[in-house]
Design a protein around this motif. Structure first.
Motif, PDB file in Angstrom:
ATOM      1  N   LEU A   1     -25.440 -32.356  44.025  1.00  0.00           N
ATOM      2  CA  LEU A   1     -24.279 -33.176  44.356  1.00  0.00           C
ATOM      3  C   LEU A   1     -23.603 -33.576  43.054  1.00  0.00           C
ATOM      4  O   LEU A   1     -24.272 -33.976  42.093  1.00  0.00           O
ATOM      5  N   LYS A   2     -22.295 -33.516  43.010  1.00  0.00           N
ATOM      6  CA  LYS A   2     -21.554 -33.737  41.767  1.00  0.00           C
ATOM      7  C   LYS A   2     -21.415 -35.231  41.503  1.00  0.00           C
ATOM      8  O   LYS A   2     -20.473 -35.884  41.938  1.00  0.00           O
ATOM      9  N   GLU A   3     -22.398 -35.768  40.784  1.00  0.00           N
ATOM     10  CA  GLU A   3     -22.349 -37.184  40.397  1.00  0.00           C
ATOM     11  C   GLU A   3     -22.841 -37.306  38.964  1.00  0.00           C
ATOM     12  O   GLU A   3     -23.972 -37.724  38.703  1.00  0.00           O
ATOM     13  N   PRO A   4     -22.017 -36.887  37.987  1.00  0.00           N
ATOM     14  CA  PRO A   4     -22.458 -36.889  36.596  1.00  0.00           C
ATOM     15  C   PRO A   4     -22.669 -38.321  36.100  1.00  0.00           C
ATOM     16  O   PRO A   4     -22.051 -39.258  36.601  1.00  0.00           O
ATOM     17  N   PRO A   5     -23.511 -38.462  35.064  1.00  0.00           N
ATOM     18  CA  PRO A   5     -24.259 -37.389  34.399  1.00  0.00           C
ATOM     19  C   PRO A   5     -25.487 -36.940  35.197  1.00  0.00           C
ATOM     20  O   PRO A   5     -25.949 -35.835  35.045  1.00  0.00           O
ATOM     21  N   LYS A   6     -26.049 -37.789  36.043  1.00  0.00           N
ATOM     22  CA  LYS A   6     -27.181 -37.391  36.875  1.00  0.00           C
ATOM     23  C   LYS A   6     -27.238 -38.312  38.080  1.00  0.00           C
ATOM     24  O   LYS A   6     -27.087 -39.527  37.959  1.00  0.00           O
ATOM     25  N   ARG A   7     -27.491 -37.684  39.258  1.00  0.00           N
ATOM     26  CA  ARG A   7     -27.609 -38.472  40.466  1.00  0.00           C
ATOM     27  C   ARG A   7     -28.886 -39.320  40.398  1.00  0.00           C
ATOM     28  O   ARG A   7     -29.938 -38.845  39.995  1.00  0.00           O
ATOM     29  N   ILE A   8     -28.782 -40.579  40.811  1.00  0.00           N
ATOM     30  CA  ILE A   8     -29.918 -41.483  40.869  1.00  0.00           C
ATOM     31  C   ILE A   8     -30.235 -41.761  42.335  1.00  0.00           C
ATOM     32  O   ILE A   8     -29.345 -41.913  43.158  1.00  0.00           O
ATOM     33  N   GLY A   9     -31.535 -41.805  42.659  1.00  0.00           N
ATOM     34  CA  GLY A   9     -31.917 -42.104  44.041  1.00  0.00           C
ATOM     35  C   GLY A   9     -32.230 -40.835  44.798  1.00  0.00           C
ATOM     36  O   GLY A   9     -32.746 -39.857  44.248  1.00  0.00           O
ATOM     37  N   ILE A  10     -31.889 -40.826  46.083  1.00  0.00           N
ATOM     38  CA  ILE A  10     -32.211 -39.673  46.923  1.00  0.00           C
ATOM     39  C   ILE A  10     -31.546 -38.413  46.371  1.00  0.00           C
ATOM     40  O   ILE A  10     -30.401 -38.458  45.898  1.00  0.00           O
ATOM     41  N   PHE A  11     -32.289 -37.300  46.373  1.00  0.00           N
ATOM     42  CA  PHE A  11     -31.886 -36.007  45.818  1.00  0.00           C
ATOM     43  C   PHE A  11     -31.792 -36.012  44.294  1.00  0.00           C
ATOM     44  O   PHE A  11     -31.190 -35.115  43.702  1.00  0.00           O
ATOM     45  N   GLN A  12     -32.367 -37.027  43.655  1.00  0.00           N
ATOM     46  CA  GLN A  12     -32.403 -37.039  42.197  1.00  0.00           C
ATOM     47  C   GLN A  12     -33.134 -35.778  41.720  1.00  0.00           C
ATOM     48  O   GLN A  12     -34.235 -35.479  42.157  1.00  0.00           O
ATOM     49  N   SER A  13     -32.519 -35.053  40.805  1.00  0.00           N
ATOM     50  CA  SER A  13     -33.016 -33.733  40.428  1.00  0.00           C
ATOM     51  C   SER A  13     -34.401 -33.770  39.791  1.00  0.00           C
ATOM     52  O   SER A  13     -35.170 -32.813  39.907  1.00  0.00           O
ATOM     53  N   ASP A  14     -34.749 -34.872  39.126  1.00  0.00           N
ATOM     54  CA  ASP A  14     -36.046 -34.938  38.451  1.00  0.00           C
ATOM     55  C   ASP A  14     -37.206 -34.661  39.408  1.00  0.00           C
ATOM     56  O   ASP A  14     -38.162 -33.959  39.067  1.00  0.00           O
ATOM     57  N   TYR A  15     -37.108 -35.202  40.599  1.00  0.00           N
ATOM     58  CA  TYR A  15     -38.196 -35.045  41.569  1.00  0.00           C
ATOM     59  C   TYR A  15     -38.238 -33.625  42.125  1.00  0.00           C
ATOM     60  O   TYR A  15     -39.317 -33.080  42.386  1.00  0.00           O
ATOM     61  N   ALA A  16     -37.093 -33.016  42.305  1.00  0.00           N
ATOM     62  CA  ALA A  16     -37.045 -31.617  42.762  1.00  0.00           C
ATOM     63  C   ALA A  16     -37.637 -30.693  41.696  1.00  0.00           C
ATOM     64  O   ALA A  16     -38.398 -29.769  42.018  1.00  0.00           O
ATOM     65  N   VAL A  17     -37.283 -30.920  40.437  1.00  0.00           N
ATOM     66  CA  VAL A  17     -37.798 -30.083  39.358  1.00  0.00           C
ATOM     67  C   VAL A  17     -39.302 -30.272  39.207  1.00  0.00           C
ATOM     68  O   VAL A  17     -40.046 -29.310  38.935  1.00  0.00           O
ATOM     69  N   GLU A  18     -39.769 -31.499  39.424  1.00  0.00           N
ATOM     70  CA  GLU A  18     -41.215 -31.739  39.392  1.00  0.00           C
ATOM     71  C   GLU A  18     -41.904 -30.934  40.498  1.00  0.00           C
ATOM     72  O   GLU A  18     -42.941 -30.309  40.272  1.00  0.00           O
ATOM     73  N   ASN A  19     -41.319 -30.951  41.690  1.00  0.00           N
ATOM     74  CA  ASN A  19     -41.866 -30.161  42.789  1.00  0.00           C
ATOM     75  C   ASN A  19     -41.894 -28.675  42.440  1.00  0.00           C
ATOM     76  O   ASN A  19     -42.868 -27.967  42.709  1.00  0.00           O
ATOM     77  N   LYS A  20     -40.796 -28.213  41.839  1.00  0.00           N
ATOM     78  CA  LYS A  20     -40.711 -26.798  41.476  1.00  0.00           C
ATOM     79  C   LYS A  20     -41.823 -26.415  40.521  1.00  0.00           C
ATOM     80  O   LYS A  20     -42.506 -25.396  40.700  1.00  0.00           O
ATOM     81  N   LYS A  21     -42.025 -27.215  39.492  1.00  0.00           N
ATOM     82  CA  LYS A  21     -43.032 -26.888  38.482  1.00  0.00           C
ATOM     83  C   LYS A  21     -44.420 -26.850  39.108  1.00  0.00           C
ATOM     84  O   LYS A  21     -45.201 -25.911  38.874  1.00  0.00           O
ATOM     85  N   ILE A  22     -44.737 -27.851  39.912  1.00  0.00           N
ATOM     86  CA  ILE A  22     -46.057 -27.898  40.558  1.00  0.00           C
ATOM     87  C   ILE A  22     -46.256 -26.670  41.445  1.00  0.00           C
ATOM     88  O   ILE A  22     -47.304 -26.011  41.389  1.00  0.00           O
TER      89      ILE A  22
END
Length: 465
Positions: free
Chosen positions: A17-38
């Motif tokens: 979702l386009k919310e620069p510099p980074k979306r905070i809260g639900i759909f925050q990319s950090d948690y998705a990337v953590e899932n990806k790595k695991i």
């Protein structure tokens, strides 16, 4: 040759979702990337082996995750270049349903969909909604006419995930070998065997199945050459044969003529890069060469060269499917419905005159040659039974499982199968498109056979409803 190796494309996706510099809260990319790595690390660590290789998309961006439609073609082109056999879409949060649909449609390979169970609940916020996104992704796959398999939303260390991904590997292996099948056919159909007729042109046009035909004249010439040049080897083989089998009153010359057929089939398979052969067996070869080929079929199965007897192309195709379902770990058995058990109303003799793999022999019995044919009871246990069959231009895969049971001793290679309702099954086989020739392997692969049919123009038909 049948190929059990798979290259799986791992395609982790996340919601963008386009919310620069980074979306905070639900759909925050950090948690998705953590899932990806695991997930990617776990899959590579636990499922990479000599037959299974994975290709990721770490080249794409810093995250190694697909989230933009503009990158879909890049990802698809990369997977094509890598020659993947199947695609695994990993939903790392809600995901991007259109990205999944575009990549999968472009690749047109078996596709697996799964996402890890949502576990990130902090400060009254949900950060991933992975399961919610799976519903959306699945609909977009369907709208792009993508056939896909699914593992229910679960933790990656769950037995559900383990079974689901292994089953998908088997299905992908089946699809790969089905679409690249090459069958060698020796001799012409036995005159009275109308029941095994097939449509070679239709198999080629509909499924890409290629059949190469070798006549008996060629076979006899090759057998004569083997006889003339391999006497020392045949003498050694004869010694081993007598150590393994009770050959009864058969002469050494006759036994060696049977063993020469082993070399013929083996050479034929190697010279034509193929390990599945459908052969005329109990008339032409015997008349032309003076020996039966049943022993060769039995011995070659232990060398992973498979010869289907009685020139049954549909059973040969079934054997390929069962081999692929087990990824080469189980050997096909050609046990046909023969007669009902005199002691048990729901038990059937699954029998043939010698072609069962010797490695499946019941260890308590000594194999013998009855009328030149290998004879022994097979190991007890659970088996999958199947039959690929055509009927008026439609193709079916009959599939089910059974446990062996007690029954009378008999000649040939055999087992007694216990079914739920044999009279009902008998009627199904009589009234349906199937003939009595069947194929079996140890274990339960019924769900895998059913899932395979999703990816082909073949209808799955359960053995017992």
């Amino acid at each position: 040759m049948l190929d059990y190796k798979l290259k799986i494309g791992l395609c982790p996706i996340r919601r963008w979702l386009k919310e620069p510099p980074k979306r905070i809260g639900i759909f925050q990319s950090d948690y998705a990337v953590e899932n990806k790595k695991i997930c990617v690390d776990y899959i590579k660590k636990n499922y990479t082996d000599e037959n299974t290789e994975f290709v990721d998309i770490d080249f794409l961006n810093e995250e190694g995750v697909l989230c933009l439609e503009k990158d879909c073609k890049t990802v698809a082109d990369y997977f094509k270049k890598e020659g993947i056999n199947a695609l695994f879409v990993i939903n790392c949060n809600f995901g991007m349903e259109n990205c999944a649909g575009l990549v999968a449609r472009e690749l047109n390979v078996p596709t697996l969909l799964w996402g890890p169970r949502d576990r990130n609940f902090k400060d009254d916020i949900r950060y991933t909604d992975t399961q919610c996104g799976l519903f959306a992704v699945s609909k977009q796959l369907s709208r792009n006419n993508v056939k896909f398999s699914y593992i229910e939303n679960c933790d990656i260390e769950s037995p559900i995930f383990d079974k689901g991904i292994k089953d998908f590997f088997s299905v992908s292996c089946m699809v790969k070998n089905f679409k690249n099948m090459h069958i060698l056919q020796v001799g012409s159909r036995i005159k009275p065997f109308k029941s095994i007729m097939y449509n070679e042109l239709e198999l080629a046009e509909k499924f890409g199945i290629d059949i190469s035909i070798f006549n008996l004249g060629e076979a006899v010439n090759d057998l004569k050459q083997i006889w003339e040049t391999k006497q020392p080897e045949l003498e050694e083989d004869l010694k081993k044969l007598k150590e393994t089998f009770d050959v009864g009153t058969l002469t050494d010359e006759y036994c060696k003529k049977m063993l020469a057929i082993v070399y013929y089939y083996e050479n034929l398979a190697k010279e034509n890069d193929c390990n599945i052969i459908s052969s005329e067996c109990w008339t032409g070869i015997n008349l032309a060469w003076g020996a039966n080929p049943c022993l060769a079929m039995c011995l070659l199965a232990d060398r992973d060269i498979y010869v289907t007897c009685e020139w049954d192309i549909h059973m040969t195709i079934t054997n390929v499917l069962l081999l692929s379902a087990s990824r080469g770990k189980c050997k096909p058995i050609q046990g046909e419905f023969t007669c009902r058990n005199p002691w048990n109303d729901n038990s059937e003799l699954l029998w043939h005159c010698g072609p069962f793999p010797l490695c499946y022999k019941d260890p308590s019995c000594k194999p013998f040659l009855y009328n030149t044919k290998p004879s022994f009871k097979i190991n007890d246990g659970e088996y999958t039974i199947a039959r690929f069959q055509a009927d008026h231009g439609k193709y079916y895969l009959l599939g089910g499982n059974f446990q062996t049971c007690e029954g009378p001793k008999t000649f040939g290679t055999y087992m007694w199968a216990q079914f739920k309702d044999l009279p009902k099954l008998e009627r199904k086989l009589i009234e349906g498109p199937y003939i009595h020739h069947m194929s079996e392997v140890p274990g339960n692969f019924v769900g895998i056979l059913k899932e395979f049919c999703k990816y082909t123009d073949v209808t799955f038909d359960p053995l017992e409803d």
